[in-house]
Scaffold this motif. Structure first.
Motif, short mmCIF file in Angstrom:
data_model
loop_
_atom_site.label_atom_id
_atom_site.label_comp_id
_atom_site.label_asym_id
_atom_site.label_seq_id
_atom_site.Cartn_x
_atom_site.Cartn_y
_atom_site.Cartn_z
N VAL A 60 0.73 -1.22 0.17
CA VAL A 60 -0.10 -0.15 -0.18
C VAL A 60 0.76 1.22 0.03
O VAL A 60 0.68 2.33 -0.60
CB VAL A 60 -0.94 -0.13 1.17
N LEU A 81 -7.79 -2.66 -2.99
CA LEU A 81 -6.85 -1.46 -3.28
C LEU A 81 -7.49 -0.92 -4.75
O LEU A 81 -7.82 -1.79 -5.62
CB LEU A 81 -5.39 -1.95 -3.69
N GLN A 83 -6.61 1.76 -7.73
CA GLN A 83 -5.82 3.01 -8.13
C GLN A 83 -6.65 4.19 -8.68
O GLN A 83 -7.44 3.94 -9.71
CB GLN A 83 -5.03 2.14 -9.38
N GLU A 90 -4.75 10.54 -1.74
CA GLU A 90 -5.02 9.21 -1.12
C GLU A 90 -6.22 9.34 0.06
O GLU A 90 -6.27 10.11 0.71
CB GLU A 90 -4.07 8.53 -0.53
N SER A 134 -11.42 -0.19 2.00
CA SER A 134 -10.90 0.15 0.92
C SER A 134 -10.06 1.22 0.74
O SER A 134 -10.20 2.46 1.55
CB SER A 134 -12.14 0.62 -0.17
N ILE A 135 -8.77 1.16 -0.01
CA ILE A 135 -7.86 2.22 -0.09
C ILE A 135 -7.83 2.89 -1.49
O ILE A 135 -7.61 2.13 -2.51
CB ILE A 135 -6.61 1.65 0.51
N VAL A 140 -0.95 2.22 -5.62
CA VAL A 140 -1.63 0.87 -5.61
C VAL A 140 -1.87 0.43 -6.89
O VAL A 140 -2.26 0.96 -7.83
CB VAL A 140 -2.61 0.60 -4.60
#
Length: 212
Positions: A60, A81, A83, A90, A134-135, A140
């Motif tokens: 990450v 993840l 993008q 972020e 969720s990132i 990523v």
């Protein structure tokens, strides 16, 4: 590439819907056919203090996971993840707090701990109910991983004697799926022949390929 990204996004949405409906890996609900079991996944397996958190944070590019001694990961963490554009900020979102964006990743760590405690209490017990995180980041790739509680050999004070088998059963409930990729993590200073992660991965998938 666009087609693959769309497929990953679709799988992510189905996984979130499954959890809301009570259908998730490790569930004891056998009253209906599990849709979750048919979905592809990457399960992260390792012993306690094996370095799973460091590997995930390296993927990450952020420190966001709780740290400590003993069993720190006490609920599965479904890490999705996404993008985004290179100039985008972020942020992270939890399924259980819809609409709230976390830009401070220290608060992400705290929320994982607080949400874990919500089900297990401030104890050292475990729960199969996953946390969905969720990132969204330009650093990523589109990927979903499931971080599982660390395998252990003995129960410590405050844990039930069955904790060792309970954790193994939970791990197996995820990695024994036909569409699961097992990411087995072992410390660099550990003899690979004694690795609990490699041992259980080979039991589940004896014909699989392994890289050190």
């Amino acid at each position: 590439m666009a087609t693959m990204e769309s497929l990953i996004g679709l799988v992510n949405r189905i996984q979130r819907a499954c959890t809301v409906l009570g259908d998730y890996g490790g569930s004891d609900n056998n009253s209906f056919s599990s849709l979750w079991e048919a979905l592809p996944s990457v399960a992260v397996v390792g012993g306690q203090s094996s370095g799973k958190s460091s590997v995930l944070e390296s993927i990450v590019g952020r420190d966001f996971l709780p740290r400590g001694s003993g069993i720190v990961t006490r609920r599965p963490l479904v890490l999705q993840l996404h993008q985004v554009e290179s100039d985008a900020q972020e942020y992270a979102e939890f399924l259980h707090i819809p609409g709230r964006k976390f830009t401070d990743f220290a608060l992400v760590r705290k929320e994982i701990q607080d949400e874990t405690d919500r089900l297990t209490g401030k104890t050292k017990q475990i729960s199969p109910v996953p946390i969905h995180l969720s990132i969204y980041s330009p650093k990523v790739v589109n990927l979903t991983l499931v971080d599982l509680p660390g395998l252990t050999k003995v129960a410590v004070e405050g844990q039930q004697e069955s904790i060792v088998q309970d954790i193994e059963n939970m791990v197996r409930s995820y990695i024994e799926k036909p569409n699961c990729i097992i990411l087995a993590i072992s410390p660099a200073n550990q003899d690979i022949a004694t690795s609990d992660a490699i041992k259980i991965a080979r039991e589940v998938d004896p014909s699989g390929s392994y890289m050190e």
